[in-house]
Scaffold this motif. Structure first.
Motif, PDB file in Angstrom:
ATOM      1  N   VAL A  73       0.841  -1.203   0.072  1.00 53.33           N
ATOM      2  CA  VAL A  73       0.066  -0.185  -0.016  1.00 53.33           C
ATOM      3  C   VAL A  73       0.690   1.179  -0.207  1.00 53.33           C
ATOM      4  O   VAL A  73       0.700   2.292  -0.693  1.00 53.33           O
ATOM      5  CB  VAL A  73      -0.960  -0.112   1.156  1.00 53.33           C
ATOM      6  CG1 VAL A  73      -1.876   1.322   1.278  1.00 53.33           C
ATOM      7  CG2 VAL A  73      -1.824  -1.263   1.033  1.00 53.33           C
ATOM      8  N   ALA A  74       1.927   1.342   0.811  1.00 47.68           N
ATOM      9  CA  ALA A  74       2.814   2.421   0.697  1.00 47.68           C
ATOM     10  C   ALA A  74       3.563   2.681  -0.640  1.00 47.68           C
ATOM     11  O   ALA A  74       3.584   3.718  -0.994  1.00 47.68           O
ATOM     12  CB  ALA A  74       4.150   2.234   1.831  1.00 47.68           C
ATOM     13  N   ILE A  75       3.840   1.393  -1.545  1.00 46.16           N
ATOM     14  CA  ILE A  75       4.627   1.749  -2.697  1.00 46.16           C
ATOM     15  C   ILE A  75       3.419   2.228  -3.699  1.00 46.16           C
ATOM     16  O   ILE A  75       3.691   3.079  -4.430  1.00 46.16           O
ATOM     17  CB  ILE A  75       5.166   0.451  -3.037  1.00 46.16           C
ATOM     18  CG1 ILE A  75       6.410  -0.303  -2.252  1.00 46.16           C
ATOM     19  CG2 ILE A  75       5.205   0.384  -4.504  1.00 46.16           C
ATOM     20  CD1 ILE A  75       7.360   0.588  -2.126  1.00 46.16           C
ATOM     21  N   ALA A  76       2.252   1.486  -3.519  1.00 47.42           N
ATOM     22  CA  ALA A  76       1.138   2.061  -4.288  1.00 47.42           C
ATOM     23  C   ALA A  76       0.956   3.595  -4.208  1.00 47.42           C
ATOM     24  O   ALA A  76       0.863   4.448  -5.162  1.00 47.42           O
ATOM     25  CB  ALA A  76      -0.084   1.395  -4.230  1.00 47.42           C
ATOM     26  N   LEU A  95       1.072   0.894 -12.221  1.00 45.86           N
ATOM     27  CA  LEU A  95       1.181   0.780 -10.777  1.00 45.86           C
ATOM     28  C   LEU A  95       1.338  -0.571 -10.041  1.00 45.86           C
ATOM     29  O   LEU A  95       1.987  -0.827  -9.180  1.00 45.86           O
ATOM     30  CB  LEU A  95      -0.171   1.330 -10.291  1.00 45.86           C
ATOM     31  CG  LEU A  95      -0.461   1.381  -8.781  1.00 45.86           C
ATOM     32  CD1 LEU A  95       0.418   2.073  -7.987  1.00 45.86           C
ATOM     33  CD2 LEU A  95      -1.940   1.390  -8.541  1.00 45.86           C
ATOM     34  N   MET A  96       0.711  -1.471 -10.759  1.00 41.69           N
ATOM     35  CA  MET A  96       0.559  -3.040 -10.092  1.00 41.69           C
ATOM     36  C   MET A  96       1.950  -3.556 -10.291  1.00 41.69           C
ATOM     37  O   MET A  96       2.397  -4.283  -9.257  1.00 41.69           O
ATOM     38  CB  MET A  96      -0.417  -3.882 -10.554  1.00 41.69           C
ATOM     39  CG  MET A  96      -1.690  -3.252 -10.557  1.00 41.69           C
ATOM     40  SD  MET A  96      -3.184  -4.384 -10.762  1.00 41.69           S
ATOM     41  CE  MET A  96      -2.904  -5.538  -9.262  1.00 41.69           C
ATOM     42  N   GLU A  97       2.679  -3.226 -11.626  1.00 47.93           N
ATOM     43  CA  GLU A  97       3.934  -3.861 -11.426  1.00 47.93           C
ATOM     44  C   GLU A  97       4.846  -3.531 -10.750  1.00 47.93           C
ATOM     45  O   GLU A  97       5.863  -4.000 -10.058  1.00 47.93           O
ATOM     46  CB  GLU A  97       4.256  -3.447 -13.246  1.00 47.93           C
ATOM     47  CG  GLU A  97       3.718  -4.430 -14.270  1.00 47.93           C
ATOM     48  CD  GLU A  97       4.046  -3.752 -15.336  1.00 47.93           C
ATOM     49  OE1 GLU A  97       4.690  -2.766 -15.650  1.00 47.93           O
ATOM     50  OE2 GLU A  97       3.549  -4.458 -16.301  1.00 47.93           O
ATOM     51  N   CYS A  98       5.069  -2.018 -10.533  1.00 49.68           N
ATOM     52  CA  CYS A  98       5.708  -1.359  -9.475  1.00 49.68           C
ATOM     53  C   CYS A  98       5.307  -2.271  -8.135  1.00 49.68           C
ATOM     54  O   CYS A  98       6.533  -2.365  -7.262  1.00 49.68           O
ATOM     55  CB  CYS A  98       5.588   0.213  -9.423  1.00 49.68           C
ATOM     56  SG  CYS A  98       6.576   0.907  -8.250  1.00 49.68           S
ATOM     57  N   VAL A  99       4.219  -2.361  -7.597  1.00 49.64           N
ATOM     58  CA  VAL A  99       3.822  -2.728  -6.488  1.00 49.64           C
ATOM     59  C   VAL A  99       4.514  -4.118  -6.088  1.00 49.64           C
ATOM     60  O   VAL A  99       4.908  -4.397  -5.394  1.00 49.64           O
ATOM     61  CB  VAL A  99       2.400  -2.574  -6.199  1.00 49.64           C
ATOM     62  CG1 VAL A  99       1.988  -3.470  -4.829  1.00 49.64           C
ATOM     63  CG2 VAL A  99       2.048  -1.173  -6.104  1.00 49.64           C
ATOM     64  N   ILE A 100       4.152  -4.724  -7.245  1.00 47.77           N
ATOM     65  CA  ILE A 100       4.598  -6.442  -7.139  1.00 47.77           C
ATOM     66  C   ILE A 100       6.338  -6.204  -7.229  1.00 47.77           C
ATOM     67  O   ILE A 100       6.599  -7.074  -6.374  1.00 47.77           O
ATOM     68  CB  ILE A 100       4.199  -7.141  -8.099  1.00 47.77           C
ATOM     69  CG1 ILE A 100       2.778  -7.213  -8.345  1.00 47.77           C
ATOM     70  CG2 ILE A 100       4.798  -8.260  -8.447  1.00 47.77           C
ATOM     71  CD1 ILE A 100       1.768  -7.912  -9.546  1.00 47.77           C
ATOM     72  N   GLU A 101       6.900  -5.560  -7.805  1.00 48.90           N
ATOM     73  CA  GLU A 101       8.283  -5.299  -7.900  1.00 48.90           C
ATOM     74  C   GLU A 101       8.782  -5.373  -6.324  1.00 48.90           C
ATOM     75  O   GLU A 101       9.949  -5.956  -5.933  1.00 48.90           O
ATOM     76  CB  GLU A 101       8.794  -4.511  -8.647  1.00 48.90           C
ATOM     77  CG  GLU A 101      10.513  -4.398  -8.603  1.00 48.90           C
ATOM     78  CD  GLU A 101      10.877  -3.258  -9.526  1.00 48.90           C
ATOM     79  OE1 GLU A 101      12.203  -2.890  -9.690  1.00 48.90           O
ATOM     80  OE2 GLU A 101      10.160  -2.674 -10.353  1.00 48.90           O
ATOM     81  N   PHE A 102       8.156  -4.505  -5.528  1.00 49.61           N
ATOM     82  CA  PHE A 102       8.879  -4.267  -4.354  1.00 49.61           C
ATOM     83  C   PHE A 102       7.974  -4.897  -2.904  1.00 49.61           C
ATOM     84  O   PHE A 102       8.486  -4.567  -1.909  1.00 49.61           O
ATOM     85  CB  PHE A 102       8.696  -2.377  -4.044  1.00 49.61           C
ATOM     86  CG  PHE A 102       9.740  -1.988  -4.968  1.00 49.61           C
ATOM     87  CD1 PHE A 102      10.929  -2.017  -4.693  1.00 49.61           C
ATOM     88  CD2 PHE A 102       9.235  -1.256  -6.234  1.00 49.61           C
ATOM     89  CE1 PHE A 102      12.112  -1.167  -5.705  1.00 49.61           C
ATOM     90  CE2 PHE A 102      10.057  -0.408  -6.976  1.00 49.61           C
ATOM     91  CZ  PHE A 102      11.434  -0.609  -6.684  1.00 49.61           C
ATOM     92  N   THR A 103       7.179  -5.707  -3.338  1.00 53.24           N
ATOM     93  CA  THR A 103       6.474  -6.416  -2.248  1.00 53.24           C
ATOM     94  C   THR A 103       7.314  -7.474  -1.757  1.00 53.24           C
ATOM     95  O   THR A 103       7.729  -8.378  -2.790  1.00 53.24           O
ATOM     96  CB  THR A 103       4.988  -6.563  -2.512  1.00 53.24           C
ATOM     97  OG1 THR A 103       4.282  -5.346  -2.604  1.00 53.24           O
ATOM     98  CG2 THR A 103       4.296  -7.156  -1.345  1.00 53.24           C
ATOM     99  N   PRO A 104       7.633  -7.618  -0.528  1.00 54.24           N
ATOM    100  CA  PRO A 104       8.326  -8.903  -0.197  1.00 54.24           C
ATOM    101  C   PRO A 104       7.582 -10.340  -0.642  1.00 54.24           C
ATOM    102  O   PRO A 104       6.186 -10.396  -0.805  1.00 54.24           O
ATOM    103  CB  PRO A 104       8.322  -9.098   1.356  1.00 54.24           C
ATOM    104  CG  PRO A 104       8.168  -7.574   1.560  1.00 54.24           C
ATOM    105  CD  PRO A 104       7.263  -6.966   0.401  1.00 54.24           C
ATOM    106  N   GLU A 105       8.314 -11.165  -0.859  1.00 49.37           N
ATOM    107  CA  GLU A 105       7.776 -12.658  -1.349  1.00 49.37           C
ATOM    108  C   GLU A 105       6.837 -13.126  -0.182  1.00 49.37           C
ATOM    109  O   GLU A 105       7.102 -12.661   0.872  1.00 49.37           O
ATOM    110  CB  GLU A 105       8.797 -13.646  -1.646  1.00 49.37           C
ATOM    111  CG  GLU A 105       9.815 -13.375  -2.653  1.00 49.37           C
ATOM    112  CD  GLU A 105       9.142 -13.519  -4.207  1.00 49.37           C
ATOM    113  OE1 GLU A 105       8.288 -14.360  -3.989  1.00 49.37           O
ATOM    114  OE2 GLU A 105       9.586 -12.981  -4.715  1.00 49.37           O
TER     115      GLU A 105
END
Length: 185
Positions: A73-76, A95-105
């Motif tokens: 949520v913070a990245i978004a 937006l979704m690509e960016c969020v996925i990239e930085f969200t922990p596994e």
């Protein structure tokens, strides 16, 4: 190693990391600077503890966690704020690509990937059924749906909230997340 051992300065706050009742306390890294004046990006990639972990809910449960839902949520929100009024037709996917990239596994990220594969033309109920919308009251069950709704309607706060509500689930939580993201765009 903080900043891979480079000559930089950082402080964490608060100085006391644990609460007497055993609950988690948010930790913020502040005061980070590069000695050459270059921009610094902080990424927390792991947390460790020096005592055995036997299970949740007792005195041997983990001392710290990286909450993937909060990161997403913070990245978004940061991405939406950086885009400002320059939102265009492919911005939701970006937006979704960016969020996925930085969200922990983990499960939150897996469901974000699943949500990204769902076309924005789909009804929110279908997305909610696929990735969850808060019935489990867990980050992995709310965040992917909220990010999808925000990404679908980055240009319309009202439409973003109506779409989110139509997915049912934990509506106050998902709407709070969506509103906090879309309000920046």
């Amino acid at each position: 190693d903080l900043l891979d051992g480079r000559d930089a300065h950082a402080h964490e706050a608060p100085a006391i990391l644990g609460a007497p009742d055993g609950t988690f306390v948010p930790i913020v890294v502040t005061g980070v600077s590069d000695p050459n004046g270059n921009a610094v990006t902080i990424t927390v990639t792991s947390v460790t503890q020096d005592e055995p972990v036997k299970g949740k809910g007792d005195k041997t449960s983990p001392d710290a966690v990286i909450q993937a839902g909060a990161v997403a949520v913070a990245i978004a929100a940061a991405w939406a704020a950086a885009q400002g009024s320059s939102i265009h037709s492919t911005s939701g996917r970006e937006l979704m690509e960016c969020v996925i990239e930085f969200t922990p596994e983990g499960e939150t990220r897996r469901r974000l990937v699943k949500a990204m594969r769902i076309p924005f033309e789909c009804e929110a109920k279908i997305v909610a059924t696929s990735v969850g919308s808060g019935n489990q009251v867990m980050a992995h069950d709310t965040v992917p749906f909220a990010i999808w709704c925000a990404a679908r309607h980055l240009n319309s706060f009202t439409e973003a909230l109506w779409t989110t509500v139509s997915g049912f689930g934990d509506r106050d939580t998902t709407c709070a997340m969506v509103g906090s993201i879309v309000s920046f765009s």
